[in-house]
Design an enzyme around this catalytic site. Structure first.
Site, mmCIF file in Angstrom:
data_model
loop_
_atom_site.group_PDB
_atom_site.id
_atom_site.type_symbol
_atom_site.label_atom_id
_atom_site.label_comp_id
_atom_site.label_asym_id
_atom_site.label_seq_id
_atom_site.Cartn_x
_atom_site.Cartn_y
_atom_site.Cartn_z
ATOM 1 N N ASP A 1 5.029 11.867 16.517
ATOM 2 C CA ASP A 1 4.972 12.002 15.057
ATOM 3 C C ASP A 1 3.541 12.298 14.614
ATOM 4 O O ASP A 1 3.027 11.712 13.665
ATOM 5 C CB ASP A 1 5.512 10.712 14.400
ATOM 6 N N ASP B 1 -15.263 45.125 -0.759
ATOM 7 C CA ASP B 1 -14.625 43.997 -0.069
ATOM 8 C C ASP B 1 -15.334 42.727 -0.526
ATOM 9 O O ASP B 1 -16.476 42.479 -0.152
ATOM 10 C CB ASP B 1 -14.764 44.232 1.444
ATOM 11 N N VAL C 1 4.207 -1.085 3.978
ATOM 12 C CA VAL C 1 2.888 -1.503 4.451
ATOM 13 C C VAL C 1 2.178 -2.217 3.305
ATOM 14 O O VAL C 1 2.096 -1.692 2.193
ATOM 15 C CB VAL C 1 2.075 -0.299 4.959
ATOM 16 N N ILE D 1 0.855 -1.197 0.000
ATOM 17 C CA ILE D 1 0.000 0.000 0.000
ATOM 18 C C ILE D 1 0.880 1.233 0.000
ATOM 19 O O ILE D 1 0.608 2.227 -0.649
ATOM 20 C CB ILE D 1 -0.885 0.061 1.269
HETATM 21 N N1 LIG Z 1 -3.788 0.209 8.900
HETATM 22 C C1 LIG Z 1 -3.586 0.799 7.738
HETATM 23 N N2 LIG Z 1 -4.585 0.865 6.835
HETATM 24 C C2 LIG Z 1 -4.370 1.485 5.651
HETATM 25 N N3 LIG Z 1 -3.216 2.079 5.285
HETATM 26 C C3 LIG Z 1 -2.190 2.063 6.147
HETATM 27 C C4 LIG Z 1 -2.318 1.436 7.419
HETATM 28 N N4 LIG Z 1 -1.157 1.570 8.065
HETATM 29 C C5 LIG Z 1 -0.348 2.261 7.254
HETATM 30 N N5 LIG Z 1 -0.945 2.567 6.094
HETATM 31 C C6 LIG Z 1 -0.354 3.287 4.970
HETATM 32 O O1 LIG Z 1 1.048 3.131 5.013
HETATM 33 C C7 LIG Z 1 1.720 4.366 5.204
HETATM 34 C C8 LIG Z 1 2.936 4.176 6.089
HETATM 35 O O2 LIG Z 1 2.527 3.704 7.356
HETATM 36 P P1 LIG Z 1 3.253 4.190 8.674
HETATM 37 O O3 LIG Z 1 3.103 5.658 8.807
HETATM 38 O O4 LIG Z 1 2.748 3.381 9.796
HETATM 39 O O5 LIG Z 1 4.742 3.772 8.284
HETATM 40 P P2 LIG Z 1 6.141 4.453 8.525
HETATM 41 O O6 LIG Z 1 7.128 3.610 7.852
HETATM 42 O O7 LIG Z 1 6.309 4.725 9.963
HETATM 43 O O8 LIG Z 1 6.001 5.802 7.728
HETATM 44 P P3 LIG Z 1 6.601 7.251 8.048
HETATM 45 O O9 LIG Z 1 7.467 7.139 9.244
HETATM 46 O O10 LIG Z 1 7.263 7.624 6.787
HETATM 47 O O11 LIG Z 1 5.396 8.091 8.338
HETATM 48 C C9 LIG Z 1 0.672 5.266 5.791
HETATM 49 O O12 LIG Z 1 0.935 6.617 5.502
HETATM 50 C C10 LIG Z 1 -0.583 4.757 5.099
HETATM 51 O O13 LIG Z 1 -0.677 5.318 3.813
HETATM 52 MN MN LIG Z 2 3.759 7.383 8.991
HETATM 53 MN MN LIG Z 3 6.707 6.453 11.157
#
Ligand SMILES: Nc1ncnc2c1ncn2[C@@H]1O[C@H](COP(=O)(O)OP(=O)(O)OP(=O)(O)O)[C@@H](O)[C@H]1O
Ligand SMILES: [Mn+2]
Ligand SMILES: [Mn+2]
Length: 654
Positions: free
Chosen positions: A149, A424, A44, A36
Site C-alpha cells: 500500500d 517558446d 487514529v 487525527i
Molecule cells: N504515527 C502517526 N502520526 C501522525 N499521523 C498519523 C500516524 N499514523 C497515522 N496517522 C494519520 O492517520 C491516517 C490513517 O492512518 P493509517 O494509514 O495507518 O490508517 P488506515 O486505516 O490503514 O488508513 P487507509 O488504509 O485508509 O490508508 C494517516 O493517513 C495519517 O493522516
Molecule cells: Mn493509510
Molecule cells: Mn491502510
C-alpha cells in the site's frame, strides 16, 4: 522512551512477542485524545502514552478474521525496526482494547503536504525523501515483507520533513502471499478483499497492472507504486488528474475516467501518469528510473537494492554539483532605459498565464515602408520564391502551452515579404504571448534600417518593452509577484524576395532543405555551448552545473539568450544571431520548430518525413509534431513549414 515491559511480554494469544515493545499496558498508562484521522480500517487518535504525545491506531475489528489480522499485523510490526519506518512504541492486545501506539509524526502525510498545502519540494528534498523511503522499503523487502500500500497518504512526515513509511495494514510476508492472494480473491473476487472495495478508487492509481489483472502481488508491485509516488512528488499532481483538490476529494470519477476505463487503460494501453519534466533541476536519470519502476513487466522493474543505489548516486551527484558552484561577479543591469511602449499591451497580457494553444495569424494594416527592403532595381533574372506556409502547435504532454507562433505571408500586402516566428515560453507563457503580438509591429516600424538590423533591433526592443510592461505590472500588483520572471526563446524568419534572414535567441531552430539536404539556419544558445557560457560569464552572469547540465544561475535556465527573464539580464541577452541566405531554385522548404521537435527528431529525419508526406505545409507540420510526440517528446511542440517553390499537394516533389 523507556517503558516498563511486563513479562511475559506477549499478546493474549501468545503469538506476538517482543523484547523491546511493550505489548500490554495498564489502562492508566494511556489516554486517547482527539481523532487525527479516520482511515478505511481504523481511527487514529492523538494520545498520551506514559506522559508523551503519540499516535494511537485503533483498528475496526468486527469479525474474527479481523482479529486474526490484528495479530498478524502486530507480529509483523514487532519484527520491524528501521529509521525510515513509522515506529511502533507499544501495543495493547487485550480485549476490549486493541491498539497500536506509534511515534507521532507532526507534519501529517506526504499526500496532504503535496495536495492540500501544495508544497513543491526542491530536487534535494525529492531525492532525500525518495532515498529514505527506498531504504525503508528495502529493509522491509530484505526482511521478506511486502508493503502492498505504498502511496503518499501512507508516508508520514516529521517536523524536518523526513519521511516514514507507515500503515502496514496490508503488509504481508512474501512467503504467505500466495495463500493471502487466493483467500482474498476467493472471498471477494477482488485482489485485497474488503479493502479493495473501500479503497479501490483512491488506491487504484498506485496499483501495478498485474494487481489490476488480479495476478500475484510480488515485491515488484511495491516498486511500481514507488515509481508512481516519486513522479507524484516531482509533479505535485495526483496521478491521472490535474486536480490539486483536497487529497481525499479526488476520485477517479472526477477525472472523467470510470474505474474500469482507467484500469483498462493502465493494464492494456500502458497508461501512466504524466511524467515529470526534465525542466530546471530534475535529472533525466531520475525520470528514467521512474519509468523503469512503473514498467508493465514486473520482472524488468529494478529491485530496491538497485533503486537505492541509483538514488544514492543521484544524491551524490547533486551534492557535488552544489559544492562545485562557481561564484562570479554580479553586475548591475546596465540597459535599464527601456523604450516606452506603455499601456498598449497591458490589457492583453495575462501575466500568470500558463498558456493555451495559441496559433496567431496576424495581419497588420498596410503601412508603406517595407518595400524599402525589396531591391529597388527590378532585376528580372533574380530568383522568385513561391511561398506556401502552414503550422501546427501542440501542448504535447505538458499541462500548459507556453509556445506561441505566427505566420505572416505577404506581410503588409507585400507580395514578396513573409515573416514567420516561434516563441517558446518558460516560467509561464507571458513573454511568448507578448512577443508574438509585438514583434511584427516593431519589425515593420524599423523598415528604414537594413533588414538584418531591423530584426536585431526588433528583438531587443521586444525584450525591453516586455520587461518594462512587467515592471509596471509588478508595481500595480506591488510585491506579490516579484518572483515572476517569465521569458521566452524567439526565432523569426523574414523572407524578402530571395533573401532569407533568420534571427534567433534560444534553442528553437530553423533549417533549410536545399537540394535534398539540410542546412542549419540558426544555432542554439544553450549553456552547454562553450562560447555562450563564456559570453554569459563575461557579461556578469553566473553559469553552474546544475543537476544534469550547464545552466544560468540562479534561475537554472538552460538557454543563454531570451526575451524576458529580467532576473538574468543583461547576461542572458535578447540580441539575436542572424543568418542571411540567398535562395535559389535548389531551395525546397524551410522548417522552423521549438525544441520539442528537435529534441527527438533530427534534421535529416525532418527532411525524410516531409519527403514522405503530402506536400501541404500544415499537414507536414502536423506530421512532424505528431512524430515528435510519438517519440516521447515531453515538451510543447510547434512546427512551421514553408515551401519555397511551387508544389502541388497531390504531387511528391522528389
Ligand atoms: N504515527 C502517526 N502520526 C501522525 N499521523 C498519523 C500516524 N499514523 C497515522 N496517522 C494519520 O492517520 C491516517 C490513517 O492512518 P493509517 O494509514 O495507518 O490508517 P488506515 O486505516 O490503514 O488508513 P487507509 O488504509 O485508509 O490508508 C494517516 O493517513 C495519517 O493522516
Ligand atoms: Mn493509510
Ligand atoms: Mn491502510
Amino acid at each position: 522512551m523507556v517503558m516498563e515491559i511486563v513479562e511475559p511480554n506477549t499478546c493474549i494469544r501468545g503469538c506476538c512477542t517482543s523484547e523491546s515493545i511493550p505489548l500490554h499496558l495498564s489502562p492508566s498508562s494511556f489516554t486517547l485524545r482527539s481523532p487525527i484521522a479516520r482511515g478505511s480500517e481504523s481511527v487514529v487518535y492523538e494520545a498520551i502514552l506514559d506522559g508523551r504525545r503519540v499516535a494511537a491506531k485503533k483498528p475496526v475489528l468486527s469479525t474474527s478474521d479481523d482479529l486474526d489480522k490484528f495479530h498478524r499485523h502486530l507480529q509483523l510490526l514487532c519484527n520491524l525496526d528501521h529509521p525510515g519506518l513509522a515506529k511502533l512504541l507499544a501495543a495493547h492486545a487485550k480485549p476490549p482494547n486493541y491498539m497500536f501506539f506509534f511515534e507521532l509524526y507532526e507534519s501529517g502525510t506526504l499526500a496532504e503536504k503535496l495536495h492540500v498545502e501544495e508544497w513543491s519540494p526542491s530536487i534535494d528534498q525529492v531525492l532525500m525523501i525518495t532515498l529514505q523511503l527506498a531504504k525503508a522499503l528495502q529493509n522491509l523487502h530484505n526482511n521478506g515483507i511486502v508493503h502492498r500500500d505504498v502511496k503518499p497518504a501512507n508516508v508520514l512526515l516529521d517536523e524536518k520533513l523526513s519521511p516514514y513509511l507507515a500503515d502496514f495494514g496490508l503488509a504481508e510476508y512474501k512467503k504467505d502471499l500466495r495463500e493471502v492472494n487466493l483467500h482474498n480473491w476467493r472471498s471477494s473476487g477482488k485482489p485485497t478483499g474488503g479493502f479493495y472495495k473501500k479503497n479501490m478508487v483512491g488506491t487504484l492509481i498506485y496499483m501495478a497492472p498485474e494487481i489490476l489483472r488480479k495476478e500475484m502481488f510480488t515485491e515488484k508491485s511495491d516498486i511500481y507504486s514507488f515509481g508512481i509516488l516519486i513522479n507524484e512528488l516531482l509533479t505535485g499532481v495526483v496521478p491521472y488528474t490535474d486536480l490539486r483538490a483536497e487529497a481525499q476529494a479526488h476520485t477517479v470519477l472526477e477525472m472523467n475516467y470510470t474505474e474500469q476505463q482507467l484500469t483498462a487503460a493502465i493494464v492494456s494501453s500502458g497508461l501512466r501518469p504524466a511524467l515529470a519534466e526534465t525542466g530546471f533541476h530534475v535529472p533525466k536519470s531520475l525520470l528514467s528510473l521512474i519509468q523503469k519502476c512503473w514498467g508493465a513487466d514486473p520482472s524488468k522493474r529494478p529491485s530496491l537494492d538497485n533503486v537505492v543505489l541509483e538514488l544514492e548516486s543521484l544524491w551524490e551527484q547533486e551534492r557535488e554539483k552544489q559544492q562545485g558552484q562557481t561564484n562570479s561577479i554580479s553586475r548591475s543591469d546596465k540597459d535599464g532605459e527601456a523604450i516606452k511602449i506603455t499601456g498598449e499591451y497591458r490589457d492583453d497580457i495575462n501575466w500568470s498565464s500558463q498558456g493555451q494553444c495559441l496559433s496567431k495569424k496576424l495581419f497588420l494594416s498596410t503601412v508603406p515602408g517595407l518595400k524599402m527592403w525589396s531591391s529597388s532595381t527590378d532585376d528580372s533574372s533574380r530568383y522568385v520564391t513561391r511561398v506556401s506556409c502552414g503550422s501546427f502547435a501542440t501542448c504535447g504532454r505538458r499541462e500548459s502551452m507556453e509556445d506561441t507562433h505566427f505566420l505572416m505571408p505577404h506581410m503588409c500586402n507585400e507580395e514578396n515579404i513573409h515573416l514567420f516566428a516561434i516563441f517558446d515560453g518558460h516560467r509561464g507563457a507571458a513573454a511568448a504571448e507578448f512577443s508574438a503580438q509585438v514583434l511584427p509591429g516593431l519589425i515593420q516600424s524599423l523598415s528604414s534600417t537594413s533588414t538584418g538590423e531591423a530584426l536585431s533591433q526588433a528583438f531587443i526592443r521586444t525584450d525591453l518593452a516586455f520587461r518594462h510592461e512587467l515592471d509596471s505590472h509588478r508595481q500595480s500588483k506591488r510585491v506579490s509577484q516579484k518572483d515572476l520572471h517569465p521569458g521566452c526563446t524567439a526565432i523569426a524568419s523574414l523572407l524578402v524576395d530571395n533573401k532569407l534572414f533568420v534571427a534567433n535567441v534560444g534553442d528553437s531552430r530553423a533549417i533549410l532543405c536545399r537540394a535534398g539536404h539540410s542546412f542549419a539556419l540558426s544555432k542554439a544558445h544553450l549553456a552547454t555551448c562553450i562560447e555562450e557560457r563564456n559570453r554569459v560569464i563575461r557579461e556578469g552572469g553566473r553559469i553552474e552545473w546544475l543537476v544534469d547540465t550547464w545552466r544560468v544561475s540562479p534561475a537554472g535556465l538552460q538557454v543563454t539568450r531570451s526575451i524576458g527573464d529580467d532576473d538574468l539580464k543583461p547576461a542572458v541577452t535578447a540580441e539575436p544571431e542572424i543568418s542571411e541566405t540567398i535562395l535559389s531554385a535548389d531551395d525546397e522548404f524551410l522548417v522552423m520548430a521549438s525544441d520539442g521537435l528537435w529534441d527527438v527528431v533530427n534534421d535529416e529525419e525532418v527532411i525524410g518525413i516531409i519527403r514522405d508526406t503530402v506536400k501541404e505545409p500544415s499537414m507536414c507540420s502536423k506530421r512532424l509534431a505528431t512524430e515528435a510526440a510519438e517519440r516521447g517528446s515531453g515538451d510543447n511542440i510547434t512546427v512551421i513549414v514553408v515551401f519555397l517553390r511551387l508544389v502541388s499537394t497531390a504531387e511528391r516533389i522528389y
